[in-house]
Design a protein around this motif. Structure first.
Motif, PDB file in Angstrom:
ATOM      1  N   ASP A 226       0.822  -1.204   0.000  1.00  0.00           N
ATOM      2  CA  ASP A 226       0.000   0.000   0.000  1.00  0.00           C
ATOM      3  C   ASP A 226       0.863   1.265   0.000  1.00  0.00           C
ATOM      4  O   ASP A 226       0.465   2.309  -0.545  1.00  0.00           O
ATOM      5  CB  ASP A 226      -0.922   0.006   1.222  1.00  0.00           C
ATOM      6  CG  ASP A 226      -2.050  -1.010   1.104  1.00  0.00           C
ATOM      7  OD1 ASP A 226      -2.296  -1.490  -0.022  1.00  0.00           O
ATOM      8  OD2 ASP A 226      -2.675  -1.325   2.138  1.00  0.00           O
ATOM      9  N   GLN A 227       2.040   1.163   0.591  1.00  0.00           N
ATOM     10  CA  GLN A 227       2.948   2.308   0.659  1.00  0.00           C
ATOM     11  C   GLN A 227       3.771   2.456  -0.617  1.00  0.00           C
ATOM     12  O   GLN A 227       4.547   3.421  -0.747  1.00  0.00           O
ATOM     13  CB  GLN A 227       3.883   2.161   1.872  1.00  0.00           C
ATOM     14  CG  GLN A 227       3.170   2.235   3.212  1.00  0.00           C
ATOM     15  CD  GLN A 227       4.087   1.860   4.372  1.00  0.00           C
ATOM     16  OE1 GLN A 227       5.130   1.221   4.170  1.00  0.00           O
ATOM     17  NE2 GLN A 227       3.695   2.247   5.578  1.00  0.00           N
ATOM     18  N   GLY A 228       3.638   1.495  -1.524  1.00  0.00           N
ATOM     19  CA  GLY A 228       4.401   1.542  -2.756  1.00  0.00           C
ATOM     20  C   GLY A 228       5.814   1.031  -2.614  1.00  0.00           C
ATOM     21  O   GLY A 228       6.626   1.167  -3.553  1.00  0.00           O
ATOM     22  N   ARG A 229       6.159   0.439  -1.488  1.00  0.00           N
ATOM     23  CA  ARG A 229       7.510  -0.093  -1.247  1.00  0.00           C
ATOM     24  C   ARG A 229       7.504  -1.580  -1.628  1.00  0.00           C
ATOM     25  O   ARG A 229       7.490  -2.476  -0.777  1.00  0.00           O
ATOM     26  CB  ARG A 229       7.906   0.143   0.201  1.00  0.00           C
ATOM     27  CG  ARG A 229       7.943   1.621   0.551  1.00  0.00           C
ATOM     28  CD  ARG A 229       7.791   1.924   2.030  1.00  0.00           C
ATOM     29  NE  ARG A 229       8.888   1.411   2.846  1.00  0.00           N
ATOM     30  CZ  ARG A 229       8.986   1.589   4.171  1.00  0.00           C
ATOM     31  NH1 ARG A 229       8.015   2.264   4.805  1.00  0.00           N
ATOM     32  NH2 ARG A 229       9.995   1.098   4.848  1.00  0.00           N
ATOM     33  N   LEU A 230       7.480  -1.829  -2.932  1.00  0.00           N
ATOM     34  CA  LEU A 230       7.209  -3.174  -3.444  1.00  0.00           C
ATOM     35  C   LEU A 230       8.338  -4.156  -3.177  1.00  0.00           C
ATOM     36  O   LEU A 230       8.084  -5.355  -2.972  1.00  0.00           O
ATOM     37  CB  LEU A 230       6.920  -3.101  -4.944  1.00  0.00           C
ATOM     38  CG  LEU A 230       5.655  -2.311  -5.331  1.00  0.00           C
ATOM     39  CD1 LEU A 230       5.476  -2.290  -6.844  1.00  0.00           C
ATOM     40  CD2 LEU A 230       4.425  -2.914  -4.672  1.00  0.00           C
ATOM     41  N   GLU A 231       9.576  -3.691  -3.202  1.00  0.00           N
ATOM     42  CA  GLU A 231      10.688  -4.615  -2.926  1.00  0.00           C
ATOM     43  C   GLU A 231      10.559  -5.187  -1.514  1.00  0.00           C
ATOM     44  O   GLU A 231      10.716  -6.387  -1.301  1.00  0.00           O
ATOM     45  CB  GLU A 231      12.022  -3.879  -3.080  1.00  0.00           C
ATOM     46  CG  GLU A 231      12.347  -3.434  -4.488  1.00  0.00           C
ATOM     47  CD  GLU A 231      12.800  -4.591  -5.373  1.00  0.00           C
ATOM     48  OE1 GLU A 231      12.993  -5.700  -4.835  1.00  0.00           O
ATOM     49  OE2 GLU A 231      12.942  -4.378  -6.595  1.00  0.00           O
TER      50      GLU A 231
END
Length: 494
Positions: A226-231
């Motif tokens: 959700d925070q866009g911190r996909l790694e």
């Protein structure tokens, strides 16, 4: 729930939650050595049985799981279930339904278990039931992301919150915290979800609790995504899936692998996505294989049970039959006669009993041999079958004595006994005995004592025995009736 269990049951559960399946299997076998359904009186039996059912399910011993949950359910007052044991049992049944995908009925049972636990006043039971319902609602919201998803997450949050407040430090409190974190993420409170998930992860790792740690990693993967911190999301999702695979929780495995595949897709990582999807397929195949194997085991057990039942019935039938003539034996008569006499009297008919004795049978054995004597008895038995109704009870009483109990005779009740007695006497008298005996001895005949009266085998038999004695004294090859009753001729012999 674990606190309500014997120490050995608790030990098996801890091994399972730690992913030590080989040790858990061995410990469970030791536990079952005394009998899967044996529970010491000091423990609440349904509670222990349903826990063992959940353990058996996780160990992929499906027929045993079903047997245990069915017995635990049977032990309860299902019309008015009450108390902590009932709450645990109903909650566990809901869990098993949820595991195999029947989420609607599962949720109803879990909600009922919470109500029963609340009414029981047992806080530990209520905490456990609340947590289990919360988990079910989280997975319903995740797997069916429709308009009701937000409401399911909100309800799950309140369930987990209350469960944490009621439970003491331990597995229930840890897993409720992890579930609470996922519900927070579901309603959009990512900051609180991350904080709760990190706390649950630390507690799970410290206690070697793979379930809690796995769910906590899943929540962190959801938050990071959700925070866009996909790694970071991919890392947490991978750890969550590893934990689910360690404890062999197929429901977690399928959900976590799907989430991992979705994250990999967003990262344009086709290799990772493909690997995650393969793990999804593997998890689904595992679930199907477990259910198929369980079904196969259940069917085989059913086949063996049916075969054993048939053998038992056959053995019971054999115990009630005379092996020489195939007629009912003395034991069979004593067991079946009371019911037949009662039904005959209830139908307004007069019960009749005929006691037959083969005349000159000792001469048959002495002059023609015992083999010929056996054939004579078989022939007499066949003549009885021919002259009596199919519903009449035919019995070889002992030696050369036979009993006929007339049931629902078509003739007038007051004449049924004498009429059938004369038919039997005449049939034996007219029978061609030459093929069996040659000319070595006189042809056998029968003497018959006839009695009617109260529906009591002992009284009927005593009266028929007296009448038989009179028939023998009067010259044999005839019948006599108990008491002075007007009847037809008692012998038509020449």
């Amino acid at each position: 729930m674990v606190g309500h269990l014997p120490a050995q049951d608790r030990h098996v559960r801890l091994l399972l939650d730690s992913g030590r399946f080989a040790e858990a299997n061995a410990a469970f076998d030791e536990l079952l050595a005394a009998g899967a359904n044996h529970v010491d009186e000091q423990w609440i039996r349904p509670t222990v049985l349903v826990h063992r059912a959940s353990v058996a399910w996780r160990l992929e011993r499906i027929p045993l799981a079903l047997e245990l949950i069915a017995e635990g359910w049977t032990d309860l007052d299902v019309d008015r279930p009450e108390g902590a044991a009932a709450a645990h049992t109903i909650s566990m049944l809901g869990y098993l339904l949820d595991t195999i995908g029947h989420r609607g009925p599962a949720l109803k049972l879990m909600a009922l278990s919470v109500q029963i636990a609340r009414e029981s006043g047992d806080q530990a039971a209520l905490a456990h039931c609340l947590s289990r319902e919360g988990n079910a609602r989280v997975f319903r919201a995740v797997t069916r992301p429709d308009d009701s998803g937000a409401a399911q997450f909100a309800l799950a949050r309140s369930l987990f919150d209350e469960s944490q407040a009621l439970s003491k430090p331990g597995q229930v409190k840890r897993s409720a915290l992890a579930g609470f974190a996922r519900a927070l993420a579901g309603v959009g409170d990512t900051a609180a979800a991350e904080k709760a998930a990190l706390q649950a992860l630390a507690l799970g790792r410290a206690a070697d609790d793979w379930y809690t740690a796995s769910v906590a990693n899943w929540v962190l993967a959801v938050v990071r995504r959700d925070q866009g911190r996909l790694e970071e999301a991919r890392t947490f999702a991978s750890r969550a899936l590893d934990g689910a695979e360690t404890i062999r929780d197929t429901m977690l495995m399928m959900q976590f692998s799907l989430d991992l595949a979705a994250i990999c897709e967003e990262l344009s990582d086709p290799v990772g996505e493909s690997a995650a999807l393969r793990r999804t397929v593997a998890a689904g195949s595992t679930a199907v294989d477990v259910l198929q194997e369980g079904l196969g085991q259940a069917l085989e057990q059913r086949r063996v049970a049916v075969q054993a039942q048939r053998m038992a019935v056959a053995a019971q039938e054999a115990a009630l039959r005379d092996p020489l003539t195939g007629l009912t034996n003395r034991l069979g008569l004593e067991r079946r006669a009371p019911m037949l006499l009662e039904s005959t009297a209830a139908a307004g008919r007069v019960p009749w009993l005929l006691l037959l004795d083969v005349d000159w049978f000792k001469d048959v054995n002495d002059l023609a041999g015992h083999t010929a004597g056996d054939v004579v008895l078989q022939e007499v038995a066949q003549l009885l079958r021919r002259e009596c109704r199919a519903d009449d009870l035919l019995c070889r009483w002992a030696g050369d004595e036979f009993v006929v109990l007339l049931v629902d005779a078509s003739e007038e009740s007051r004449d049924a006994g004498p009429i059938v007695a004369e038919r039997i006497r005449a049939a034996v008298h007219r029978h061609d005995w030459q093929l069996v005996l040659g000319w070595t001895t006189r042809p056998p005949t029968v003497s018959i004592g006839v009695a009617a009266g109260p529906a009591n085998l002992e009284h009927l038999f005593a009266a028929a025995d007296i009448a038989l004695y009179r028939a023998k004294r009067a010259g044999r090859n005839r019948w006599e009736i108990d008491g002075d009753r007007p009847t037809a001729d008692r012998s038509t012999a020449g």
